[in-house]
Design an enzyme around this catalytic site. Structure first.
Site, PDB file in Angstrom:
ATOM      1  CG  HIS A   1      -2.065  -1.028   1.077  1.00 18.59           C
ATOM      2  ND1 HIS A   1      -2.500  -1.549  -0.118  1.00 18.59           N
ATOM      3  CD2 HIS A   1      -2.819  -1.642   2.052  1.00 18.59           C
ATOM      4  CE1 HIS A   1      -3.472  -2.417   0.112  1.00 18.59           C
ATOM      5  NE2 HIS A   1      -3.681  -2.509   1.406  1.00 18.59           N
TER       6      HIS A   1
ATOM      7  CG  HIS B   1      -7.917  -0.321   2.152  1.00 21.56           C
ATOM      8  ND1 HIS B   1      -8.628  -1.061   3.076  1.00 21.56           N
ATOM      9  CD2 HIS B   1      -6.856  -1.085   1.814  1.00 21.56           C
ATOM     10  CE1 HIS B   1      -7.995  -2.202   3.293  1.00 21.56           C
ATOM     11  NE2 HIS B   1      -6.923  -2.244   2.534  1.00 21.56           N
TER      12      HIS B   1
ATOM     13  CD  GLU C   1      -8.276  -3.490  -0.626  1.00 19.48           C
ATOM     14  OE1 GLU C   1      -7.105  -3.155  -0.841  1.00 19.48           O
ATOM     15  OE2 GLU C   1      -8.575  -4.411   0.153  1.00 19.48           O
TER      16      GLU C   1
HETATM   17  C1  GLA Z   1      -5.374  -5.098   2.002  1.00 24.34           C
HETATM   18  C2  GLA Z   1      -4.521  -6.296   2.034  1.00 24.34           C
HETATM   19  C3  GLA Z   1      -4.734  -7.028   3.300  1.00 24.34           C
HETATM   20  C4  GLA Z   1      -4.497  -6.131   4.487  1.00 24.34           C
HETATM   21  C5  GLA Z   1      -5.352  -4.921   4.379  1.00 24.34           C
HETATM   22  C6  GLA Z   1      -5.040  -3.954   5.481  1.00 24.34           C
HETATM   23  O1  GLA Z   1      -6.678  -5.414   1.813  1.00 24.34           O
HETATM   24  O2  GLA Z   1      -4.703  -7.132   0.939  1.00 24.34           O
HETATM   25  O3  GLA Z   1      -3.881  -8.119   3.377  1.00 24.34           O
HETATM   26  O4  GLA Z   1      -3.153  -5.743   4.517  1.00 24.34           O
HETATM   27  O5  GLA Z   1      -5.160  -4.297   3.151  1.00 24.34           O
HETATM   28  O6  GLA Z   1      -5.004  -4.548   6.739  1.00 24.34           O
END
Ligand code: GLA
Length: 384
Positions: A139, A213, A348
């Site tokens: 991220h 997100h 997402e």
């Molecule tokens: C995304 C990732 C997950 C986790 C979340 C945040 O969705 O794919 O594995 O890291 O973000 O906790």
């Protein structure tokens, strides 16, 4: 307590925005008036005010956005009886978001999802990113787009109240090449859709994968195991134990990843399946059945007790469906709700994880002169 100056700001933005978004001349009652109100959400960061922009449409639906992280801090929509409720997780104040947030409601960049070992090669040069998720980069790094302050501007749009957020990420920021200028526009339309439109340009070849997100719970409480999910995808990208895709596009047929017909999240999540074990539940990318770059349906989620329906549409080729597997009762959110495992899900829209290292995945390279575009829509309705 509000200062006089803050109240003035609030009122003037309300009036200005109401005029800007072109309220009808049929004198809507005040609570039907599309508008934006602005209230402080925390102390300024880097000299920029951090505010809560509450976008309200003519149906009384409200989406509150913060220019720190481009956070969706609340999204209040009706249930099948017309009762309004907040369908996203988050915090009541900025300090909690800064202290510890698993990306609640955030805009994600420069690269949403994982890059293996925090390394990729572009034009023959290797780039190194911070490793912040087991052995991988996740991220956008230690200070991704979820943790920066965006320059806000209220826009005049006939579709509904609209907020533009801009940020320029410097060449080398978080290890990524190129000065990247990003514009994100949130619009709350009169058909109860929160639309996010990203555009970006660079002055050097770079990689980019922006997403949103938000953590949804359409009932506004409890776990999400009874929500039913439909994802129009014949394939998904299986992962290794660190959640990096193996490179295979695997048919969902006969697996717990087949959501082509609407299925409760809880129906198969506990099955003895290696992929589910790696994710601790669903935390995978689906390869959506639609042409690249075309706006289309990525998922439909229904919550039977409230009757609320979430439709996710996007121009992106993939969808990360995550079932809140890392929520563990340590974070206390809005209204004192202690967030437990499976209290929310994320949808997402994005390019596939680790694309910079996977030559067979659609490209995430952005070059000078090109314009990156990505639209994400969260549309709420009810089924009676
Ligand atoms: C995304 C990732 C997950 C986790 C979340 C945040 O969705 O794919 O594995 O890291 O973000 O906790």
């Amino acid at each position: 307590m509000q200062t006089n100056q803050q109240w003035l700001k609030l009122i003037s933005v309300c009036l200005g925005a109401a005029a800007l978004v072109g309220c009808t001349t049929t004198s809507p009652t005040p609570n039907q008036r599309a508008q934006i109100t602005v209230t402080p959400f925390g102390p300024p960061q880097n000299g920029i005010a951090v505010d809560r922009y509450t976008l309200r449409n003519k149906n009384g639906v409200e989406a509150a956005i913060c220019n720190y992280g481009g956070l969706v801090i609340s999204f209040k929509v009706p249930n099948r009886w017309g009762g309004f409720g907040d369908v996203v997780l988050g915090y009541d104040n900025l300090a909690d978001y800064i202290k510890d947030s698993p990306y609640f409601g955030a805009m994600i960049g420069r690269y949403g999802n994982r890059i293996a070992k925090g390394k990729f090669t572009l034009d023959g040069k290797e780039y190194t990113l911070a490793v912040n998720n087991g052995p991988n980069a996740l991220h956008g790094g230690l200070k991704g787009f979820d943790k920066v302050v965006w320059e806000p501007k209220i826009l005049a749009r006939s579709e509904g109240p609209s907020l533009q957020l801009r940020y320029t990420s410097k060449d080398g920021e978080e290890g990524y090449p190129g000065n990247l200028s990003v514009t994100a526009v949130y619009t709350l339309t009169d058909d109860n859709a929160l639309k996010l439109e990203y555009t970006a340009t660079t002055d050097k070849d770079t990689v980019i994968n922006l997403t949103q997100h938000s953590y949804f719970n359409l009932a506004g409480k409890g776990d999400i195991l009874n929500h039913t999910v439909m994802i129009p995808a014949d394939k998904f990208t299986p992962v290794d134990s660190t959640l990096i895709p193996t490179g295979e596009l695997k048919p969902v047929d006969g697996t717990p990843f087949d959501f082509r017909t609407s299925t409760p999240i809880g129906a198969r999540i506990g099955q003895d399946d290696e992929q589910l074990k790696f994710g601790g539940g669903y935390d995978h990318n689906w390869v959506i059945n639609k042409p690249m770059g075309k706006l289309g349906l990525m998922a439909r989620v229904f919550e039977p007790t409230s009757g609320r329906v979430l439709e996710v549409l996007s121009t992106e080729p993939g969808l990360q469906f995550y079932t809140g597997n890392f929520l563990d009762g340590k974070l206390k959110g809005k209204g004192g709700w202690v967030y437990q495992k499976r209290n929310a899900f994320c949808m997402e829209p994005q390019h596939y994880p680790d694309s910079p290292n996977q030559p067979n995945f659609p490209s995430v390279v952005l070059k000078p002169g090109q314009v990156y575009k990505n639209t994400i829509i969260f549309k709420l309705s009810v089924r009676r």
